[in-house]
Design an enzyme around this catalytic site. Structure first.
Site, PDB file in Angstrom:
ATOM      1  CG  HIS A  51      -1.908  -1.027   1.235  1.00 22.23           C
ATOM      2  ND1 HIS A  51      -2.681  -1.611   0.004  1.00 22.23           N
ATOM      3  CD2 HIS A  51      -2.828  -1.574   2.176  1.00 22.23           C
ATOM      4  CE1 HIS A  51      -3.685  -2.372   0.064  1.00 22.23           C
ATOM      5  NE2 HIS A  51      -3.759  -2.529   1.569  1.00 22.23           N
ATOM      6  CG  HIS A 107      -7.718  -0.775   2.538  1.00 21.14           C
ATOM      7  ND1 HIS A 107      -8.265  -1.315   3.630  1.00 21.14           N
ATOM      8  CD2 HIS A 107      -6.962  -1.452   2.006  1.00 21.14           C
ATOM      9  CE1 HIS A 107      -7.683  -2.479   3.737  1.00 21.14           C
ATOM     10  NE2 HIS A 107      -6.725  -2.538   2.740  1.00 21.14           N
ATOM     11  CD  GLU A 144      -8.279  -3.620  -0.093  1.00 22.32           C
ATOM     12  OE1 GLU A 144      -7.181  -3.209  -0.403  1.00 22.32           O
ATOM     13  OE2 GLU A 144      -8.484  -4.599   0.817  1.00 22.32           O
TER      14      GLU A 144
END
Length: 363
Positions: A122, A197, A329
């Site tokens: 991420h 997210h 996601e």
């Protein structure tokens, strides 16, 4: 009124510099703590400048009862202290995992921050979820919206090139939240893969686990992973496996057949389309009949069942345990920068990355 006193140019410069720095710090602190409201009278979202994060989303059920359907915190402090497991934020520059935090692009090897076992996850140690985004536009009226912007510098977390990112949250109709993400690579080719997210619990953020939620996913394949949760490069059919959600199933029905729980990328290859967006998933809570339909133009979707959430104290003192939320996601495929058979996530200088998500609620 500020007094004007004769002094040396050096004194004025140091004083002005100190004052200017204090002002900048104060402005940055206020921006970091800013939470904005987006409402159309039926659904209400609260979105923070920190990470462009959805901290609250109030949605009615079939009887008109309101509930906050996203996991999160009452204040921004836990987000800013790194306690949040990516609750509600936008992650980037590259969402999901990059194997060993390395990739080669145009003959140059890049090394990224390692923050998830041997991998980069991420965006690294300080991804887009851990920075303050600027609020560059707010609109009211029939389609209220808020636009956030962030400038990611060349070399940030190891990534090449300057990138300007925009994220616009809007309410195009009474029961729909829309997110449009854009990013421009300014001076170097770079991988870009943004994801939203949010952890969903359609029974209400404080209602326990989501194993009784049912889900349908418009994907006939997944990208299976190795022991470090990195895709092997294979595109695997889900038919006859616990990953088959081409028809509606309860999340908990077969989750024990998946070691650790669901945390897998689905290839969105079988959805109906609407206005250029593919149907990605339908999430439903049987206890109160709230339903979320997700539409996107992304090639994949990470289906994650909050396997690593364990005893986090959230809004109103609610304790979030394992499987207390569901993440949907939409994204480019994980580790795509190192998998030539996956859709490319590389954006060339001057080109624009685009990614849209449409969250339709019904009861």
């Amino acid at each position: 009124m500020r007094c004007l006193i004769a002094s040396s140019s050096r004194d004025k410069t140091e004083s002005d510099f100190s004052e200017s720095r204090q002002v900048r710090l104060a402005v940055a602190a206020m921006a970091a703590e800013e939470i904005l409201e987006l409402s159309n009278g039926r659904i209400t979202a609260k979105i923070a400048a920190w990470g462009a994060t959805i901290t609250s989303l109030i949605v009615p059920d079939a009887h008109g009862n309101l509930a906050d359907v996203v996991l999160g915190f009452d204040t921004l402090e836990p987000y800013m202290k790194g306690i949040s497991p990516y609750f509600g934020c936008i992650v980037g520059r590259v969402a999901n995992r990059i194997k060993e935090g390395k990739f080669i692009l145009n003959g140059v090897e890049y090394s990224l921050a390692i923050n998830n076992g041997p991998n980069s996850l991420h965006g690294g140690l300080k991804g887009f979820d851990k920075v303050v985004w600027d609020v560059v536009e707010r609109k009211s009226g029939e389609c209220p919206s808020i636009t956030f912007q962030y400038h990611s510098k060349d070399g940030e977390e190891g990534y090449p090139g300057d990138v300007t990112v925009r994220a616009t949250y809007s309410l195009p109709d009474s029961t729909t939240l829309r997110l449009d993400m854009e990013a421009v690579a300014e001076n170097k080719a770079t991988p870009i893969n943004l994801a939203q997210h949010t952890y969903w619990n359609l029974a209400g953020h404080n209602s326990g686990d989501t194993l009784d939620h049912s889900i349908q996913i418009w994907g006939k394949h997944i990208t299976p992973v190795d022991e470090n949760t990195i895709p092997t490069g294979e595109i695997m059919p889900v038919k006859g496996t616990p990953f088959d959600f081409t028809t509606e199933h309860k999340i908990g029905a077969r989750i024990n057949d998946v070691p650790g729980g669901y945390d897998h990328n689905y290839v969105l290859d079988s959805g109906e389309e609407k206005n250029g967006l593919k149907h990605a998933a339908k999430l439903k809570d049987s206890s109160n009949s709230r339903t979320l339909d997700l539409w996107t133009d992304a090639p994949g979707m990470q289906f994650y069942t909050a396997n690593y959430v364990d005893g986090i104290t959230g809004k109103g003192g609610a304790v979030y345990g394992k499987h207390s939320g569901v993440c949907l996601e939409t994204q480019g495929f994980p580790n795509a920068i190192n998998q030539p058979n996956f859709p490319s996530v590389v954006v060339q200088p001057g080109e624009k990355y685009k990614h849209t998500m449409l969250f339709e609620f019904s009861a």
